[in-house]
Design an enzyme around this catalytic site. Structure first.
Site, short mmCIF file in Angstrom:
data_model
loop_
_atom_site.label_atom_id
_atom_site.label_comp_id
_atom_site.label_asym_id
_atom_site.label_seq_id
_atom_site.Cartn_x
_atom_site.Cartn_y
_atom_site.Cartn_z
N ASN A 39 38.04 46.79 56.28
CA ASN A 39 38.95 46.78 57.43
C ASN A 39 39.19 45.33 57.83
O ASN A 39 38.32 44.69 58.41
CB ASN A 39 38.30 47.57 58.57
CG ASN A 39 39.08 47.48 59.87
OD1 ASN A 39 40.21 47.00 59.90
ND2 ASN A 39 38.46 47.93 60.96
N LYS A 44 41.14 44.18 59.96
CA LYS A 44 41.47 44.04 61.39
C LYS A 44 42.69 43.13 61.57
O LYS A 44 43.55 43.07 60.69
CB LYS A 44 40.26 43.55 62.19
CG LYS A 44 39.01 44.39 61.89
CD LYS A 44 37.91 44.20 62.87
CE LYS A 44 36.73 45.09 62.49
NZ LYS A 44 35.65 45.09 63.45
N HIS A 68 39.31 54.01 65.52
CA HIS A 68 38.36 52.90 65.50
C HIS A 68 37.98 52.54 66.94
O HIS A 68 38.80 52.61 67.84
CB HIS A 68 39.00 51.68 64.80
CG HIS A 68 37.99 50.61 64.52
ND1 HIS A 68 37.56 49.74 65.49
CD2 HIS A 68 37.31 50.30 63.39
CE1 HIS A 68 36.65 48.92 64.95
NE2 HIS A 68 36.49 49.23 63.69
N GLU A 70 37.60 49.86 68.42
CA GLU A 70 38.42 48.80 69.05
C GLU A 70 39.72 49.39 69.60
O GLU A 70 40.25 48.92 70.61
CB GLU A 70 38.68 47.68 68.03
CG GLU A 70 37.42 46.83 67.83
CD GLU A 70 37.31 46.17 66.47
OE1 GLU A 70 38.30 46.10 65.73
OE2 GLU A 70 36.19 45.73 66.13
N GLU A 118 30.24 54.64 63.14
CA GLU A 118 30.17 53.22 63.51
C GLU A 118 29.64 53.08 64.94
O GLU A 118 30.41 53.17 65.90
CB GLU A 118 31.57 52.59 63.44
CG GLU A 118 32.20 52.62 62.07
CD GLU A 118 33.19 51.49 61.89
OE1 GLU A 118 33.00 50.70 60.95
OE2 GLU A 118 34.11 51.35 62.71
N GLY A 144 30.66 44.07 64.61
CA GLY A 144 30.96 42.66 64.84
C GLY A 144 29.87 41.90 65.59
O GLY A 144 30.09 40.79 66.06
N SER A 194 28.48 45.70 61.09
CA SER A 194 27.72 44.54 60.61
C SER A 194 27.12 44.74 59.21
O SER A 194 26.02 44.27 58.92
CB SER A 194 26.64 44.14 61.61
OG SER A 194 27.24 43.71 62.83
#
Ligand code: PGA
Length: 256
Positions: free
Chosen positions: A9, A11, A94, A96, A164, A170, A210
């Site tokens: 991904n 991003k 996701h 985010e 996730e 991250g 991560s």
């Protein structure tokens, strides 16, 4: 035996020319790694260029998001129909998107319903926040997200789930292999409960958060984990290649 998958991904990173350079730096080596699905998810504007470069290879393409309507007056949005022409997978829900763009469970569900209508395979992301994890609510949160995302979905054809944990994305602080394996096992039980055992056994469930070349083995060695959704380090060709290679080798060994 489930075919493992590593999905990168990217991003909101890379211009079109940077995306082209990144793919050029790994496509031949990536193409040769077998026994595993390799998916790259560049930004929308690079899908066509990247798709052209990997055409005819074993590398698959995914988008990072989409709107649920087919077409119309939705300025700035990208529809499932537009993506179906370009790619096979689409990341949906996701964290985010949930966090910064107010995507609710209901919106995620509409997207999950819309994707297969045009032949797109969703990579559905679910995972608990740090405070939920610390309060011992992981099971409850993940179960609720899974059930609301899949409400009204009768056919899971091709759908992939990515567990996730939000606190691991991250942050450089990945879950342990055991933690991720346990939660993914639980997700699989929920799928068996919602659908049936056969579907649950065949469902690919990835870990994300991560993941690096240094820790991928910890996840790939777990029986419930079918690969990874990789963010930050998927922008480094050598590291992404190493993650894919290690996963392919470990899964091949485990399947013997
Ligand atoms: P990360 O992101 O690998 O940078 O933690 C994972 C993801 O957001 O899918």
């Amino acid at each position: 035996m489930r075919v493992p998958m590593i999905a990168g991904n990217w991003k909101m990173n890379t211009t079109v020319s940077e995306a082209v350079a990144l793919v050029n730096g790994m496509r031949y080596e990536l193409d040769e790694i077998d026994n595993i699905d390799k998916v790259i998810c560049p930004p929308f504007i690079s899908l066509a260029a990247v798709g052209g470069l990997i055409k005819g290879s074993s590398i698959k393409l995914g988008a990072q998001n989409m709107y649920f309507e087919g077409k119309g007056a939705y300025t700035g949005e990208i529809s499932p129909l537009m993506l179906a022409d370009l790619c096979e997978f689409v990341i949906i829900g996701h964290s985010e998107r949930r966090q910064y763009f107010n995507e609710t469970g209901e919106i995620v569900n509409k997207k999950i319903l819309a994707a297969p209508k045009v032949g797109l395979k969703p990579i559905l992301c679910i995972g608990e926040k740090l405070e939920e994890n610390e309060a011992g609510r992981t099971e409850e949160v993940v179960t609720e997200q899974l059930r609301s995302s899949l409400a009204g979905i009768n056919n899971l054809n091709g759908l992939v789930i990515a567990y996730e944990p939000v606190w691991a994305i991250g942050t450089g602080k990945a879950a342990t292999g055991e933690q991720a394996n346990e939660t993914i096992g639980l997700i699989r039980c929920n799928i068996a409960d919602l659908y049936n055992k056969e579907i649950a056994v065949g469902m690919r469930i990835l870990y994300g958060g991560s993941v690096t070349a240094a820790n991928i083995a910890e996840f790939a060695n777990q029986p419930e984990i079918d690969g990874a959704l990789v963010g930050g380090v998927s922008l480094k060709a050598s590291e992404f290649l190493s993650i894919v290679k290690q996963t392919s080798e470990i899964r091949r060994r485990l399947s013997r």
